[in-house]
Design an enzyme around this catalytic site. Structure first.
Site, mmCIF file in Angstrom:
data_model
loop_
_atom_site.group_PDB
_atom_site.id
_atom_site.type_symbol
_atom_site.label_atom_id
_atom_site.label_comp_id
_atom_site.label_asym_id
_atom_site.label_seq_id
_atom_site.Cartn_x
_atom_site.Cartn_y
_atom_site.Cartn_z
ATOM 1 N N HIS A 443 5.216 -22.104 58.691
ATOM 2 C CA HIS A 443 4.254 -21.225 58.783
ATOM 3 C C HIS A 443 3.351 -21.677 60.042
ATOM 4 C CE1 HIS A 443 4.660 -20.753 54.300
ATOM 5 N NE2 HIS A 443 4.191 -19.563 54.771
ATOM 6 N N ARG A 545 -1.693 -12.351 54.736
ATOM 7 C CA ARG A 545 -1.758 -13.492 54.197
ATOM 8 C C ARG A 545 -3.243 -13.937 53.986
ATOM 9 N NH1 ARG A 545 2.913 -14.129 58.028
ATOM 10 N NH2 ARG A 545 4.703 -14.875 56.788
ATOM 11 N N ARG A 581 -1.816 -10.082 49.638
ATOM 12 C CA ARG A 581 -1.063 -11.071 48.925
ATOM 13 C C ARG A 581 -2.116 -11.808 48.506
ATOM 14 N NH1 ARG A 581 3.414 -14.718 51.365
ATOM 15 N NH2 ARG A 581 1.686 -15.732 52.421
ATOM 16 N N GLU A 680 10.969 -14.001 46.870
ATOM 17 C CA GLU A 680 11.266 -15.186 47.666
ATOM 18 C C GLU A 680 11.912 -16.567 47.143
ATOM 19 O OE1 GLU A 680 7.514 -16.058 49.765
ATOM 20 O OE2 GLU A 680 6.427 -15.924 47.897
ATOM 21 N N ASN A 703 11.499 -15.721 54.476
ATOM 22 C CA ASN A 703 11.401 -17.153 55.014
ATOM 23 C C ASN A 703 11.446 -18.205 53.785
ATOM 24 O OD1 ASN A 703 10.426 -15.612 57.399
ATOM 25 N ND2 ASN A 703 8.236 -15.756 56.541
ATOM 26 N N ASP A 704 10.871 -17.833 52.742
ATOM 27 C CA ASP A 704 10.901 -18.761 51.692
ATOM 28 C C ASP A 704 12.328 -18.442 51.008
ATOM 29 O OD1 ASP A 704 8.916 -20.457 51.389
ATOM 30 O OD2 ASP A 704 7.744 -18.924 51.149
ATOM 31 N N ARG A 714 11.653 -25.540 55.053
ATOM 32 C CA ARG A 714 11.521 -24.758 56.480
ATOM 33 C C ARG A 714 10.577 -25.376 57.337
ATOM 34 N NH1 ARG A 714 7.804 -19.931 53.870
ATOM 35 N NH2 ARG A 714 7.018 -19.438 56.178
ATOM 36 N N CYS A 751 9.305 -8.511 54.314
ATOM 37 C CA CYS A 751 8.116 -9.107 55.069
ATOM 38 C C CYS A 751 8.329 -10.470 55.598
ATOM 39 C CB CYS A 751 6.700 -8.989 54.327
ATOM 40 S SG CYS A 751 6.800 -10.003 52.890
#
Ligand code: PEP
Ligand code: MG
Length: 822
Positions: A443, A545, A581, A680, A703-704, A714, A751
Site C-alpha cells: 500500500h 480508500r 469502499r 480480491e 493487488n490482493d 505484497r 481497481c
C-alpha cells in the site's frame, strides 16, 4: 524431604515423567508439575506462574529441585524464582540434568533421605549408566566448584581481532555461549570491569573489549568446560574475520562510486533529483499504562517481539552484503537478551506495568546506558537499540506512524514506511523516496504512486554508505538510483521528466479504436487527489480508500465529519459515480486506536470486512455517513475483502439496519444506493456466480487477488517476484469473475494496480472489463493505450495470454503487442 518440580512444555509429558518416577519410588516423594499453558488451541508452553505454584506445592522446607525440558522452560523457571521470598528462593535449585533420567535418579536419592545437594548430584550423573551400557565413555566432567559442587571452567586470553568485541563478534560470542546451559561470566581485565553475563549482547558490548584487551571467561554448570573451549576457539580464530575484511560497522556500509547506478524495485514512476535525506525515526509517543493482567501483557509483548524479529529477518535477507545482513541478524539477539528481559519481567509481573510501558522503560534505560559510555563506537550503538525499540513499540501499538517532517526538498532514504506515513508526505518537499525494504505491491508504494512521488524500494543497504546531503537521482520507472549523477545522466533524466509531465494532458472520451467505450475512474484517498483525478480526465471515483480518514488520529472520525468528506469528493464529479469502499484496515494498514493484539499473519488476520463485522459500531457509523452523503449524489458503497456469502449478507444486513435507523430519524438518503464488493480473495472468485446473484457490481482488486492467489505477501520484497499479477492463474481468476458476472449482467470493474498498466489494459478490455479505476496519474497513458486497440484485437490478446505459461511470457507477449501497434 526434598521436593521435585518437573517443568515441561507438555502437560502429558510432565505427568508421564511423574508417573514413571512414582513407579520407582512410590508416592512418598513430593513431585509437582508445571507444564503447558492455558490455551486449548495450542497447549504447549510454560508459564512462570504455574512453576511458582508447583514450587510452593513441593516445598516441605528441605529444598526443591527443578528439572526442566527446553528453552523457555528454563526461562519460566528462572522467572518463577524471582517471585519467591529470599528465604524460600535460597532452598530452590534449578538443575540441568536430563528430564526423565534426572527425575528418577533424584527421586530415588530423595526417597532414601538425600539432601538437596545429593539429589542434584544424583540427577546430574543420571546419564552415566546409560552411557556405560552403550559403551560410550562418559565425558569427564570439569572440576567442581568447591562451594557449590558445580563444575566450573575458566580462561584468560587476549582478544586479537582488529576491532575487538564489537557488534558482530559480540553476536557470535552470545550465539555460542547460549548453546550451553552453563552460566558464563565475562570480565574485561584491562578495564577491571565487573563480570557480566556472556549470554547478553547488551552487557557484552558494554565491556568495550578492544584489540589487545585481556578478558576472563568463567563458566559454571555441567557443560562449563565445553562452553569455555568453544568460546576460546571463537576468539582464537579472530571471530572468523580476517582483519582486512572487518571494517568498523559505521564505515562498513557499501559505497556507490560517484555517477554509478544501483538497482532497486521500481515502485512509483517518475524522475527525481535532489539531496539525500536520511530519515532517523524517534521513539513514537505511546500511552504507557499499568495493567491488571500481567500474563496477557507478557503474551502481547512476546507476539510484538516475534513480529519485530520477522521484520528484522526480512531486512537482513534484503541486504546485499553478508556483513550488513549479519548486523541485522545480530540485532535480533537484542530481542532475546536476558539482561533486557530480566528488567521487563520484573516490571510486568512485579511492578504491574503494561507491555508498552515495560518495553519502553527497558529500551530507554539501555539506550541511556549506551549513551553514557565513553567509547564513541558503543555510544553509536544506542541508535541500533533505539531502532529495535521502535520496531517493537510499533508492533505493540498497532504500527503508530511517525510524522516525517522535512524542511528542505530532498530525496528521502528510509527503512520502510507505513501507508499512513506515506499518506502524510508532502510531494513538494519529498521529491523522491528510496527505501531499503518494501515492494511495489505494498500500500505504501500504491500511495507513493497516487501522490506522484517517484520511488525506488527494496534497495537493501546499497545506499548505506552515501552521506546525507549527497546529490542523488532516481528513476522510479526503472528502479535505478544514481549517486552524484554526471551531466549526461542529469540531462537524460531531465528530458525524461519533461516527456512524462507533458503526458499529463488527457484526451477524451476513452474508447477503443473501433469505438467501444471504456469508463476510466480514479482511485483516490481524499479530496486533493479527487481534484487531481478530475483534472486528469477521470470520469468519477471507482475506489475511495476511506481508511486514510481514520489514520493519525486518536479516535475514529464521526458520522457527520465522514459524510462531509464523502459529499465533497462526490461533488467534485457532480453526477458521475463515486464508489466508497468501507474501511479496509488490518494487514499493512493497522489502526493504533483499535488496540488489536498483534497478529502473526496480519494479511490473513482480522482485516477489511472481518474487522468491520467484528466492530459493528465502527462499521455502522461509516455506513450511516455514506448513506447520508448519498442523498442526491451518485454514491455507491463497496465492501472490501469479502470471502464468504455470510460476510456479504452480514454487511448488507448492517447496511439495512443503518437505512432503517435513518428512516426512523426521517433523514434523506438514496434508498436505491448500489452495493458492491471487491473481488480480491480467491474464495470469492470460486463462488463469483453466487455473489453475482446478490451484488450490484464487482470491482476486482488485483493487488490482493495476486497476493492471496500466489500466497506471496505484497509487502515482502523477498517474494515480490512471485506476487506477479500477470501470472496466468490470476488472469484466469479475472476471466472467471467476468464470466460469472456477465451471465447475469452484473458490471465488473478492475481497481487494482493492473488497471494503471497501459500494456495490460488491452488484456482487461479483451476479458470484457468496461470500467477501470486507476491511479489518476496513469489516466492519460491508459486512455492512449485503449485507443490503439480494437475490441477483436483485445479479445485475441486476452485469449492468448490466458493460455501462456508464466507471468514473464504474458509480459513479453503484451509488450510485443503493444510495440507492434506503436
Ligand atoms: C486491491 O487489493 O487490488 C485493491 C484495489 O485494494 P487495496 O490495494 O487497497 O488493498
Ligand atoms: Mg485490496
Amino acid at each position: 524431604m526434598v521436593g521435585i518440580v518437573i517443568v515441561s512444555h507438555s502437560e502429558k509429558l510432565a505427568a508421564a515423567v511423574r508417573e514413571l518416577t512414582r513407579q520407582m519410588v512410590g508416592s512418598a516423594v513430593e513431585i509437582a508439575i508445571a507444564a503447558g499453558i492455558d490455551d486449548p488451541e495450542n497447549p504447549f508452553g510454560t508459564d512462570p506462574m504455574r512453576v511458582l505454584a508447583a514450587i510452593e506445592a513441593a516445598d516441605r522446607g528441605e529444598g526443591v529441585l527443578l528439572l526442566m525440558d527446553l528453552g523457555s522452560a528454563v526461562m519460566s523457571a528462572e522467572m518463577a524464582l524471582e517471585f519467591l521470598e529470599a528465604d524460600r528462593r535460597s532452598r530452590v535449585q534449578l538443575c540441568e540434568a536430563p528430564l526423565v533420567e534426572g527425575a528418577i535418579a533424584a527421586a530415588v536419592a530423595v526417597s532414601t533421605g538425600a539432601n538437596l545437594d545429593r539429589a542434584i548430584a544424583e540427577a546430574r550423573s543420571a546419564l552415566t549408566p546409560k552411557a556405560c551400557q552403550l559403551g560410550i565413555e562418559p565425558a569427564s566432567p570439569p572440576a567442581p566448584n568447591a562451594a557449590t559442587g558445580e563444575p566450573t571452567s575458566q580462561l584468560r586470553l587476549t582478544v586479537c581481532n582488529r576491532l575487538g568485541i564489537h557488534a558482530r563478534p559480540a553476536a557470535l560470542f552470545v550465539q555460542i555461549a547460549s548453546q550451553f546451559t552453563a552460566s558464563i561470566a565475562v570480565t574485561n581485565l584491562r578495564r577491571s570491569s565487573e563480570a557480566i553475563d556472556g549470554k547478553s549482547i547488551i552487557q557484552l558490548m558494554t565491556l568495550g573489549v578492544r584489540q589487545g584487551d585481556e578478558i576472563a571467561i568463567a563458566a559454571r554448570g555441567i557443560d562449563a568446560g565445553n562452553a569455555v573451549q568453544a568460546l576460546k576457539e571463537l576468539i582464537q580464530c579472530n571471530f572468523h574475520e580476517g582483519d582486512a575484511d572487518v571494517p568498523e560497522v559505521a564505515t562498513s556500509a557499501p559505497t556507490v562510486p560517484t555517477g554509478e547506478g544501483v538497482q532497486g524495485i521500481a515502485a512509483s514512476p517518475g524522475v527525481a533529483l535532489g539531496p539525500l535525506v536520511r530519515y532517523h525515526p524517534v521513539l513514537p509517543e505511546v500511552r504507557e499504562a499499568m495493567a491488571e493482567d500481567p500474563e496477557s501483557e507478557w503474551d502481547t509483548l512476546q507476539l510484538a517481539v516475534q513480529n519485530a524479529r520477522r521484520q528484522m529477518q526480512m531486512l537482513a535477507n534484503a541486504m546485499s552484503s553478508p556483513e550488513t545482513g549479519a548486523i541485522f541478524e545480530a540485532h535480533q539477539l537484542y530481542l532475546q537478551d536476558p539482561y533486557l528481559w530480566k528488567g521487563i519481567r520484573h516490571d510486568i509481573f512485579v511492578e504491574k506495568y503494561g507491555a508498552i510501558a515495560a518495553w519502553k522503560r527497558a529500551i530507554d534505560e539501555t539506550v541511556r546506558r549506551y549513551q553514557n559510555l565513553d567509547d564513541p563506537y558503543l555510544q553509536a550503538r544506542s541508535s541500533d537499540l533505539n531502532d529495535i525499540g521502535i520496531r517493537v513499540l510499533r508492533a505493540l501499538s498497532g504500527n503508530s506512524s511517525v510524522r516525517l517532517e522535512l524542511r528542505d526538498p530532498g530525496i528521502l532514504l528510509t527503512g520502510d514506511l507505513t501507508p499512513s506515513e506515506v499518506a502524510q508526505l508532502d510531494p513538494k518537499v519529498i521529491l523522491g523516496i528510496c527505501t531499503t525494504g518494501g515492494s511495489a505491491n505494498s500500500h505504501s508504494a500504491i500511495l507513493a504512486r497516487n501522490l506522484g512521488i517517484p520511488t525506488v524500494m527494496g534497495l537493501g543497504d546499497r545506499l548505506a554508505g552515501v552521506a546525507d546531503g549527497t546529490e542523488i537521482a532516481l528513476d522510479g520507472d526503472t528502479g535505478e538510483v544514481w549517486v552524484e549523477p554526471d551531466r549526461d545522466r542529469r540531462r537524460t533524466l531531465a528530458a525524461k521528466r519533461q516527456v512524462s509531465e507533458s503526458r499529463a494532458i488527457a484526451p477524451s472520451p476513452t474508447q477503443t479504436r473501433d469505438g467501444r467505450r471504456v469508463t476510466l475512474l480514479a482511485n483516490v484517498m481524499g479530496v486533493p487527489d479527487a481534484q487531481l483525478a478530475r483534472n486528469s480526465g477521470a470520469e468519477g471515483v471507482g475506489l475511495l480508500r476511506t481508511e486514510f480518514f481514520y489514520f493519525d488520529r486518536p479516535l475514529p472520525p464521526g458520522e457527520e465529519e465522514q459524510a462531509q468528506v464523502y459529499r465533497a469528493i462526490a461533488d467534485i464529479f457532480k453526477n458521475r459515480p463515486t464508489v466508497i469502499r468501507t474501511l479496509d484496515v488490518g494487514g499493512d494498514k493497522p489502526l493504533p486506536w483499535l488496540q488489536l493484539p498483534p497478529e502473526n499473519n496480519p494479511f490473513l488476520g482480522l482485516r477489511g470486512i472481518r474487522l468491520l463485522l467484528d466492530r459493528p459500531d465502527l462499521f455502522k457509523t461509516q455506513l450511516r455517513a455514506i448513506l447520508k452523503a448519498s442523498h442526491g449524489r451518485q454514491i455507491k458503497v463497496m465492501f472490501p475483502t469479502v470471502a464468504t456469502l455470510a460476510e456479504w449478507r452480514a454487511a448488507k444486513a448492517l447496511l439495512d439496519r443503518a437505512k432503517a435507523e435513518l428512516d426512523g430519524e426521517d433523514r434523506a438518503y438514496n434508498r436505491a444506493i448500489a452495493v458492491g464488493m471487491m473481488v480480491e480473495i480467491p474464495a470469492a472468485v470460486a463462488i463469483a456466480d453466487r455473489f453475482a446473484a446478490e451484488v450490484d457490481f464487482f470491482s476486482i482488486g488485483t493487488n490482493d487477488l495476486t497476493q492471496y492467489y500466489l500466497a506471496a505477501d505484497r509487502t515482502n520484497p523477498q517474494v515480490s517476484p512471485f506476487a506477479n499479477v500477470l501470472e496466468p492463474s490470476v488472469l484466469r481468476a479475472i476471466a472467471q469473475t467476468t464470466r460469472a458476472a456477465g451471465a447475469v449482467g452484473v458490471p465488473v470493474a478492475v481497481c487494482g494496480e493492473l488497471a494503471s498498466n497501459p500494456a495490460a489494459v488491452p488484456l482487461l478490455v479483451g476479458l470484457g472489463i468496461a470500467e477501470l479505476s486507476l491511479n489518476p496519474r496513469a489516466i492519460a497513458a491508459v486512455k492512449a493505450a485503449i485507443a490503439r486497440f480494437s475490441v477483436p484485437e483485445a479479445e485475441a490478446i486476452a485469449a492468448t495470454a490466458l493460455q501462456l505459461d508464466s507471468a514473464e511470457a504474458v509480459r513479453n507477449f503484451l509488450q510485443q503487442q503493444f510495440s507492434a501497434l506503436s
